[in-house]
Structure formats: structure tokens, C-alpha cells
Design an enzyme around this catalytic site. Structure first.
Site, PDB file in Angstrom:
ATOM      1  N   LYS A 124       0.864  -1.195   0.000  1.00 18.72           N
ATOM      2  CA  LYS A 124       0.000   0.000   0.000  1.00 18.72           C
ATOM      3  C   LYS A 124       0.886   1.226   0.000  1.00 18.72           C
ATOM      4  O   LYS A 124       2.012   1.186   0.498  1.00 18.72           O
ATOM      5  CB  LYS A 124      -0.876   0.025   1.254  1.00 18.72           C
ATOM      6  CG  LYS A 124      -2.110   0.880   1.122  1.00 18.72           C
ATOM      7  CD  LYS A 124      -3.233   0.125   0.441  1.00 18.72           C
ATOM      8  CE  LYS A 124      -4.492   0.932   0.287  1.00 18.72           C
ATOM      9  NZ  LYS A 124      -5.644   0.098  -0.036  1.00 18.72           N
TER      10      LYS A 124
HETATM   11  P1  NAD Z   1     -13.030   7.653  -2.821  1.00 19.15           P
HETATM   12  O1  NAD Z   1     -11.936   8.643  -2.766  1.00 19.15           O
HETATM   13  O2  NAD Z   1     -13.678   7.354  -4.116  1.00 19.15           O
HETATM   14  O3  NAD Z   1     -14.182   8.072  -1.766  1.00 19.15           O
HETATM   15  C1  NAD Z   1     -13.895   8.317  -0.428  1.00 19.15           C
HETATM   16  C2  NAD Z   1     -15.115   8.907   0.233  1.00 19.15           C
HETATM   17  O4  NAD Z   1     -14.832   9.101   1.643  1.00 19.15           O
HETATM   18  C3  NAD Z   1     -15.506  10.284  -0.311  1.00 19.15           C
HETATM   19  O5  NAD Z   1     -16.913  10.360  -0.413  1.00 19.15           O
HETATM   20  C4  NAD Z   1     -14.992  11.237   0.764  1.00 19.15           C
HETATM   21  O6  NAD Z   1     -15.708  12.447   0.832  1.00 19.15           O
HETATM   22  C5  NAD Z   1     -15.222  10.414   2.022  1.00 19.15           C
HETATM   23  N1  NAD Z   1     -14.433  10.908   3.155  1.00 19.15           N
HETATM   24  C6  NAD Z   1     -13.136  11.277   3.160  1.00 19.15           C
HETATM   25  N2  NAD Z   1     -12.787  11.757   4.371  1.00 19.15           N
HETATM   26  C7  NAD Z   1     -13.893  11.683   5.151  1.00 19.15           C
HETATM   27  C8  NAD Z   1     -14.188  12.024   6.493  1.00 19.15           C
HETATM   28  N3  NAD Z   1     -13.250  12.573   7.280  1.00 19.15           N
HETATM   29  N4  NAD Z   1     -15.434  11.805   6.963  1.00 19.15           N
HETATM   30  C9  NAD Z   1     -16.398  11.265   6.154  1.00 19.15           C
HETATM   31  N5  NAD Z   1     -16.176  10.935   4.866  1.00 19.15           N
HETATM   32  C10 NAD Z   1     -14.946  11.129   4.377  1.00 19.15           C
HETATM   33  O7  NAD Z   1     -12.439   6.322  -2.149  1.00 19.15           O
HETATM   34  P2  NAD Z   1     -12.884   4.811  -2.342  1.00 19.15           P
HETATM   35  O8  NAD Z   1     -12.049   4.208  -3.399  1.00 19.15           O
HETATM   36  O9  NAD Z   1     -14.371   4.723  -2.426  1.00 19.15           O
HETATM   37  O10 NAD Z   1     -12.391   4.182  -0.959  1.00 19.15           O
HETATM   38  C11 NAD Z   1     -13.154   4.272   0.222  1.00 19.15           C
HETATM   39  C12 NAD Z   1     -12.658   3.229   1.223  1.00 19.15           C
HETATM   40  O11 NAD Z   1     -12.747   1.936   0.619  1.00 19.15           O
HETATM   41  C13 NAD Z   1     -11.204   3.377   1.660  1.00 19.15           C
HETATM   42  O12 NAD Z   1     -11.091   2.915   2.985  1.00 19.15           O
HETATM   43  C14 NAD Z   1     -10.473   2.415   0.739  1.00 19.15           C
HETATM   44  O13 NAD Z   1      -9.247   1.978   1.285  1.00 19.15           O
HETATM   45  C15 NAD Z   1     -11.476   1.299   0.662  1.00 19.15           C
HETATM   46  N6  NAD Z   1     -11.350   0.420  -0.508  1.00 19.15           N
HETATM   47  C16 NAD Z   1     -11.430   0.899  -1.779  1.00 19.15           C
HETATM   48  C17 NAD Z   1     -11.327   0.023  -2.866  1.00 19.15           C
HETATM   49  C18 NAD Z   1     -11.471   0.483  -4.287  1.00 19.15           C
HETATM   50  O14 NAD Z   1     -11.507  -0.376  -5.179  1.00 19.15           O
HETATM   51  N7  NAD Z   1     -11.604   1.772  -4.559  1.00 19.15           N
HETATM   52  C19 NAD Z   1     -11.095  -1.348  -2.634  1.00 19.15           C
HETATM   53  C20 NAD Z   1     -11.034  -1.813  -1.320  1.00 19.15           C
HETATM   54  C21 NAD Z   1     -11.171  -0.920  -0.270  1.00 19.15           C
END
Ligand code: NAD
Length: 438
Positions: A124
Site C-alpha cells: 500500500k
Molecule cells: P473515494 O476517494 O472514491 O471516496 C472516499 C469517500 O470518503 C468520499 O466520499 C470522501 O468524501 C469520504 N471521506 C473522506 N474523508 C472523510 C471524512 N473525514 N469523513 C467522512 N467521509 C470522508 O475512495 P474509495 O475508493 O471509495 O475508498 C473508500 C474506502 O474503501 C477506503 O477505505 C479504501 O481503502 C477502501 N477500498 C477501496 C477500494 C477500491 O476499489 N476503490 C477497494 C477496497 C477498499
């Protein structure tokens, strides 16, 4: 590889995170692991090897921005374990990225890939800055310079980044293009699989964009089936309306699940009639946040956690559910779309209150599973149809879910511990067979 120990403190609370000081993320994953070590009586030498990442890289790199100003950025890449295959894991752009967060997230990738039976280890990384403060030109410069700085610390058979918070397919296209250009080779096509989560035009896979949210939904369906709970007519709260949260909400809406509470870094909203998840996603795409969306009542973070819903999906940051939030949650099930959203106290309180948890390394594994399909397609110069990708993902997710249910029953442990147990047993088998060299 350079190894440097620093900035290990946890993230401070902010107006949209909880008020109390957060736990250190690496301590959270370590505590979770210890429960699984005990459950399967893991040998202490294997536990010791797995307790720390193999490599921790911190890079400071300069970027000349569009304005002409030169600014220094701080990038990270942590490589936790590669006994099952190349390191694999996302790249995060966020102002609060810190070393112990990357260590924890890299280790979660090791367990997630092992649990999903993928030929990958865990990695990561990220860059510590707020991507919302930069336009596309500057994001491209930062991404290309970071990729250059990573140099041969990534590679299609060595360490394969993917999108995470604050990054997307465009980021991956720039990373791929930079990597291919700086590593001149006759096999330029082969180098494309140095990253996954690319756009379709650049070798990405059908279904990758929605894969994590889709995987979350398969888990919810499996849970509902076992509980004889009717999803049609049920309600949902989602924290974080980015890739994972919005795709999960959109897919669930087709099954009659209504999104009645939602929040992001700009605030929280309620709509008892239900939000239109598609319009909400379009708004976020345009405005880069939920802010200003018409058709919802603004509520506090506390009110959001106390929402009267059936399903709660944290899909934003880690460490969002501590004991305070866990005491308020009224949902029947918490499905961890985000990595590490629940701290150790939150975990305990939810369990005491009889609220089910579908843990992150199972619930959000759809993304890395389809990343693997993308990598395989690139390797074989193939391009699979969307329905082929989705049906493979569905089979694998449902099988993995059932394996966790069976393991939890056999070991008499919760789903999180059972998920770790399966992953650790797979890693243990390899270490036992290969031994420790020399
Ligand atoms: P993204 O950047 O598309 O979305 C993140 C969201 O979280 C946004 O809506 C943002 O406004 C919100 N956010 C950020 N800070 C915040 C706070 N302090 N309080 C409330 N909301 C907040 O990211 P994503 O890809 O959807 O990832 C979200 C989570 O899922 C992360 O933990 C990431 O590690 C995990 N994840 C993502 C994937 C993937 O394929 N994208 C895969 C596995 C896990």
C-alpha cells in the site's frame, strides 16, 4: 530499499471525524491478528515474520506545478509480504496519509489476497496531500513524478499498485504510462500490468470500477439469505460516497434497498423517503462532494451514526467506528466497505450489542479480485466481456463468504477472526513447506 521510521502517530479528529483521539491503525490490525493467532495456534516464528512489513519506503520528491512553483511532496510505499505473489495494493492521495496507516493497509492487503486465494501479497502507498486542492494538470505532474520516484520499487511481477481513496483510473493510466516510458523495454505491452484499475481504453477491465461495491453487495446478499432477511424494502446508511459507497448504494437500489442516510468529508444528510443514489453520484462527480445536494436534511455526524437503518456501510476512512459510534449504531449489520473502519473498542461494542460485522478483508475484496482479472487479461492479451468478469467475481465472493462462515463455526469465532484465520493458514502452509532461508 530505504527504511525509515517516523510519523507513526494516529490521525487527529476533525469536525467530520469523531471527537476522541483515534487509535493507531497498525495497532488495530495487530490486535485483530492476535485473536486469529490464538484461534489457530500459529507458530511464533511465522507470527513474528508476518508482524512487520518487509519494506517501508518514504520518498520526498519535487514537483513543478502549473503555476511554475516547485513544491515538495511526501510519498509512501509499504510492501508487507510477497510469499504468495507480487505485492499488491492501492495508492492513496490524502492529506493525512502516514506511515503506520500504510503499514496497516499493506498488511490488510496480505490477508485480503490470501483469503481470496489470489496469487498476490500485500502492499500500500500514497502521497500526503489533498488532491481536491489541485486541478487535473497538477495531479498528472504529481502522479508522474511519484511514479518516477518509485522507479523499480514497483513492477508487473513485483509490486502492482491500484486506485484507492483520492485516486482513480486516470491516476492509474498516468502511472502506467510513466512506468512504461521510464522502463524502456521491447515488452511495452507487458509492462502495462504494472498497475490495475486502469481505464478500459488503457487496458483496464470491464467491471473494475464497480467491483468493490459489487463485492460488498454479494456479502450483504449472503448475510441476508442466512438471516432470512428480506432486502427488498430495507434501508441503508453509507459513510463516504466515492467509488465504493456510491457503487454499493446504486447496486443495492436495484434490490429495493433505500439509501436514507449518507455522509462524506463535507457533512451528513438524511432523507426518510430515500435518496436517488444515481443522482447523488452524479452530483458528487460534478461537485467532488455531497455538499449542496438538494433533497436531504443536514444532520450531525452523531445523528448519522444513530440512523434508524437496517444496513450500515462505512465506505470512507478507517477508524470511524469507535465505542461511541458503536453504541449508537442501530443497524442489524455493519458491512466494512472501507479498510479498517472499526477500531478494537468499536468491534467489541458492536459484538456485545449483537450487531453483525462483515469484515473489510472479506467485504471489500471485490476490487482486488477484479484487479487480478485485469492483470490476467493484460498478461494473456485478452479482453473479457463484462458479464464474464461479474460472474467470476460473484462465484468467488460467494465462495469466500461461505468459507468464512464455515471457519467461524469450526473455530467458534467471529467473522473477522475467521477471515484472518483462513488467510493465516494459507500463509502458514507456504512457510512450513519452504522453511526460512538459510
Ligand atoms: P473515494 O476517494 O472514491 O471516496 C472516499 C469517500 O470518503 C468520499 O466520499 C470522501 O468524501 C469520504 N471521506 C473522506 N474523508 C472523510 C471524512 N473525514 N469523513 C467522512 N467521509 C470522508 O475512495 P474509495 O475508493 O471509495 O475508498 C473508500 C474506502 O474503501 C477506503 O477505505 C479504501 O481503502 C477502501 N477500498 C477501496 C477500494 C477500491 O476499489 N476503490 C477497494 C477496497 C477498499
Amino acid at each position: 530499499m530505504a527504511t525509515k521510521k517516523e510519523d507513526t502517530k494516529s490521525r487527529e479528529g476533525s469536525p467530520v471525524t469523531a471527537h476522541h483521539q483515534r487509535q493507531n491503525l497498525f495497532e488495530v490490525v495487530t490486535a485483530q491478528l492476535h485473536k486469529a493467532y490464538d484461534a489457530i495456534k500459529l507458530e511464533s516464528d511465522i507470527a513474528a515474520i508476518l508482524s512487520q512489513p518487509k519494506n517501508e519506503l518514504i520518498i520526498h520528491f519535487p514537483v513543478r506545478l502549473k503555476s511554475g512553483e516547485v513544491r515538495m511532496f511526501k510519498g509512501y510505499r509499504v510492501q508487507h509480504n510477497n510469499i504468495l505473489g507480487p505485492y499488491k495494493g492501492g495508492v492513496r492521495y490524502h492529506q493525512d496519509v502516514y506511515l503506520d496507516e500504510c503499514k496497516a493497509l499493506a498488511s490488510w492487503m496480505t490477508w485480503k489476497c490470501a483469503l481470496a486465494k489470489l496469487p498476490y501479497g500485500g502492499g500500500k502507498g500514497g502521497v500526503k496531500f489533498d488532491p481536491r486542492q489541485y486541478d487535473a494538470d497538477d495531479l498528472e505532474r504529481i502522479t508522474r513524478r511519484f511514479t518516477h520516484a518509485l522507479g523499480t520499487n514497483i513492477g508487473p511481477e513485483y509490486d502492482i499498485p491500484a486506485p484507492d481513496m483520492g485516486t482513480n483510473s486516470q491516476t492509474m493510466d498516468w502511472m502506467m504510462d510513466t512506468y512504461v516510458n521510464i522502463n524502456s523495454s521491447v515488452d511495452r505491452q507487458g509492462l502495462k500490468r504494472v498497475v490495475t484499475g486502469k481505464s478500459i481504453a488503457c487496458g483496464g477491465s470491464q467491471g473494475r470500477e464497480a467491483a468493490t461495491g459489487q463485492g460488498v453487495v454479494y456479502c450483504i446478499q449472503e448475510w441476508a439469505h442466512a438471516k432470512r432477511f428480506n432486502l427488498d424494502g430495507s434501508t441503508l446508511a453509507v459513510q463516504g460516497y466515492g467509488n465504493v459507497g456510491s457503487n454499493a448504494a446504486r447496486i443495492l437500489s436495484r434490490m429495493g434497498v433505500t439509501l436514507t442516510a449518507v455522509g462524506d468529508h463535507t457533512g451528513y444528510y438524511r432523507n426518510p423517503e430515500g435518496f436517488n443514489p444515481h443522482k447523488l453520484a452524479d452530483h458528487v462527480k460534478r461537485q467532488r462532494s455531497l455538499d449542496g445536494y438538494p433533497g436531504g436534511q443536514k444532520i450531525s455526524r452523531e445523528e448519522f451514526f444513530a440512523s434508524e437503518v437496517d444496513i450500515f456501510v462505512p465506505a470512507a476512512l478507517e477508524l470511524q467506528i469507535g465505542s461511541d459510534e458503536a453504541k449508537e449504531i442501530r443497524a442489524k449489520v455493519v458491512v466494512e466497505g472501507a479498510n479498517g473502519p472499526t477500531d478494537t473498542d468499536g468491534d467489541r461494542v458492536l459484538a456485545e450489542r449483537g450487531i453483525d460485522i462483515i469484515p473489510d478483508i472479506l467485504a471489500n475484496s471485490g476490487g482486488v479480485i477484479v484487479s487480478y482479472y485485469e492483470w490476467l487479461q493484460n498478461k494473456r492479451s485478452e479482453s473479457w466481456e463484462a458479464d464474464e468478469v461479474v460472474s467470476r467475481l460473484e462465484r468467488r465472493m460467494r465462495r469466500n463468504y461461505q468459507a468464512v462462515v464455515d471457519k467461524a463455526r469450526d473455530l467458534k469465532v467471529d467473522y473477522r477472526t475467521a477471515s484472518y484465520a483462513i488467510a493465516l493458514e494459507r500463509l502458514r502452509d507456504v512457510y512450513r513447506a519452504r522453511g526460512i532461508w538459510p
